[in-house]
Enzyme design. Structure first.
Site, short mmCIF file in Angstrom:
data_model
loop_
_atom_site.label_atom_id
_atom_site.label_comp_id
_atom_site.label_asym_id
_atom_site.label_seq_id
_atom_site.Cartn_x
_atom_site.Cartn_y
_atom_site.Cartn_z
N PHE A 150 9.20 -29.27 58.12
CA PHE A 150 10.25 -28.33 57.84
C PHE A 150 11.57 -28.77 58.72
O PHE A 150 12.33 -28.28 58.90
CB PHE A 150 10.13 -26.99 57.74
N LYS A 152 14.81 -29.87 60.92
CA LYS A 152 16.18 -30.28 60.24
C LYS A 152 16.77 -31.18 61.21
O LYS A 152 16.84 -31.09 62.44
CB LYS A 152 17.16 -28.93 60.43
N CYS A 261 16.87 -35.36 52.10
CA CYS A 261 16.12 -34.37 51.35
C CYS A 261 16.44 -33.74 50.34
O CYS A 261 15.77 -33.68 49.33
CB CYS A 261 15.55 -33.55 52.63
N LYS A 330 25.72 -33.93 57.47
CA LYS A 330 25.86 -32.69 58.21
C LYS A 330 26.25 -32.93 59.69
O LYS A 330 25.97 -34.16 60.21
CB LYS A 330 24.94 -31.72 57.98
#
Ligand code: NAD
Length: 448
Positions: A150, A152, A261, A330
């Site tokens: 999980f 990032k 993702c 991002k």
């Protein structure tokens, strides 16, 4: 503990380095020889805050090594993490070819009992396929675990070192205990390790990404209504995020979600549902809204110049120079997979514009995608001379407080299209900028 991590990309490298950091002996394997050569020299290969010093320290302590020799890694390790890519296939399903190639190679090369840990994001049922593939190559005992990741990008190291939770899917309680031991150093503050059946673990990863993508598309859709109806999506966001049932994360409207993702995982879960005779109606819309949103910035620019010059046509931006800030999908990463900037740049190029782009980390990656079809700035201001407008696609911190006078002095016209709502529209109007942002219809009257 002895750990082999197969695949040294954004996930595998972070997993390997962080497991070495807690004292394990880690061997990282990749088929990409040039990556392994660079890693052997201590070159981090990706932009990920905090990763460089950790890699250096663990290499110096002799706890991590890099090789293309999978047999070497597997034979020395009890835990074998599969962390290779699972890109979308043509029909949207996750392409499992790399995962299954690795499974086959593990089966061929293992010489004793092994735990195979699937870190790659894979559809429900993949552990069964991996088990079958390995069993086709060996008669030795092994267990397959689902342990979705999980982390990032941009905060990967801290996410791995301090995870909200660790999900472990296994049908064997001894394996569960060993996995818990491996992860114990990362959950000392009480964050849970959740042991569950393998299929639920596989599904959890898709459910999490699909939920987060849904929140983003929901806000993006709402931003269109705010823009038309004269409301301000930023006020609405603050208004709803103070509701503890809703919370404040992943409610930022923008230029659409990208990355390696969300787009692929939303597609893959839709496809998995089809295999089970179901239609994921909400997620179909999430994807549709996102596709539209990625085109929004480019459309706004084209519409503006169309109106300004009172003409239409394919090459409406011919002769225009456009400055663009933010290429990565991002901030805090150099990853441009499925980045909204790619859609925007292609739209603007198609309409005839010349583009000069800047990004703090992703220029190298952008050069591989666009080559000399666009120009690259050395810093934020280097893109601005003679620009007819500025387009902001990614919300890097260094874009938040620029020198507005300097910007105005450099640009041909003080026009800004902001895909991340970085600035206050009223202040921008006071500074004499024409400022276009996302979903802030209450300020529309200030933009003729
Ligand atoms: P990536 O493309 O950055 O890295 C994959 C690596 O695997 C590459 O270095 C590639 O050379 C290597 N590889 C491919 N085939 C191989 C083989 N047969 N043997 C050895 N190495 C091989 O991918 P990533 O972003 O690290 O993602 C890996 C998986 O983790 C994917 O399933 C992804 O969905 C999942 N995931 C990614 C993120 C993220 O933020 N990137 C987060 C959570 C989960």
């Amino acid at each position: 503990m002895n750990v082999c991590v197969i695949g040294t990309g954004y996930v595998g490298l972070v997993v390997g380095v962080c497991l070495a950091e807690t004292g394990n002996d880690v061997i990282c394997v990749d088929v990409d020889e040039s990556k392994i050569e660079r890693l052997k020299k201590g070159d981090v290969i990706i932009y990920e805050p905090g990763l460089g010093p950790l890699l250096k320290r663990n290499m110096e302590e002799g706890r991590i090594e890099f090789t293309t020799d999978l047999a070497y890694g597997v034979r020395r390790s009890l835990f074998n993490f599969i962390a290779v890519g699972t890109p979308p296939g043509e029909d949207g399903s996750a392409d499992l070819q790399h995962v299954l190639t690795v499974a086959k190679d593990i089966g061929r090369n293992m010489d004793a009992y092994k735990i195979i840990v699937n870190k790659s994001t894979v559809p429900v049922g993949t552990a069964d396929l991996v088990r079958k593939t390995i069993a086709g190559e060996t008669s030795l005992e092994f267990n397959v675990v689902s342990n979705p990741e999980f982390l990032k990008e941009g905060g990967a190291v801290s996410d791995f070192l301090k995870p909200d939770r660790v999900i472990i899917g296994t049908d064997d309680c001894r394996v569960a205990e060993l996995m818990k031991e491996l992860y114990a150093p990362f959950v000392r503050t009480g964050n849970p390790i959740l042991i569950m059946d393998i299929r639920s673990a596989e599904m959890t990863k898709y459910a999490a990404n699909a939920m987060l993508a849904t929140r983003i598309s929901f806000m993006n859709e709402l931003s269109h209504l705010c823009e038309r109806a004269g409301a301000d999506i930023e006020m609405v966001r603050k208004g709803i995020s103070t509701d503890s049932r809703i919370g404040s994360s992943f409610l930022f409207p923008g230029a659409g979600y990208g990355g390696s993702c969300f787009p692929k995982d939303v597609k893959a879960i839709i496809r998995t549902a089809q295999d089970y005779g179901l239609s994921m109606n909400i997620l179909n819309s999430v994807e549709e809204v996102n596709e539209r949103q990625k085109g929004l910035l480019g459309e706004k620019v084209i519409e503006y110049f169309s109106k300004l010059e009172g003409k239409k046509g394919d090459k409406i931006l011919q002769g225009k120079t456009i400055a663009l800030w933010g290429l990565s999908f991002k901030p805090q990463t150099d990853d441009m997979r499925e980045a909204p900037s790619i859609v925007t740049i292609n739209q603007l190029l198609k309409a005839g514009a010349s583009i000069k782009a800047y990004d703090p980390a992703a220029i190298g990656v952008a050069k591989e995608i666009f080559g000399d079809r666009i120009a690259y700035g050395k810093n934020v201001y280097d893109c601005l001379p003679d620009a007819d407008c500025l387009v902001i696609v990614t919300e890097w911190n260094e874009f938040r407080r620029p020198n507005y006078d300097k910007m105005k002095g450099l640009m041909k016209a003080p026009v800004v299209f902001d895909g991340r709502n970085l600035y206050d529209p009223e202040r921008m109007a006071q500074r004499d900028f024409q400022y276009f942002c996302i979903g802030r219809g209450v300020y529309n009257q200030k933009n003729p």
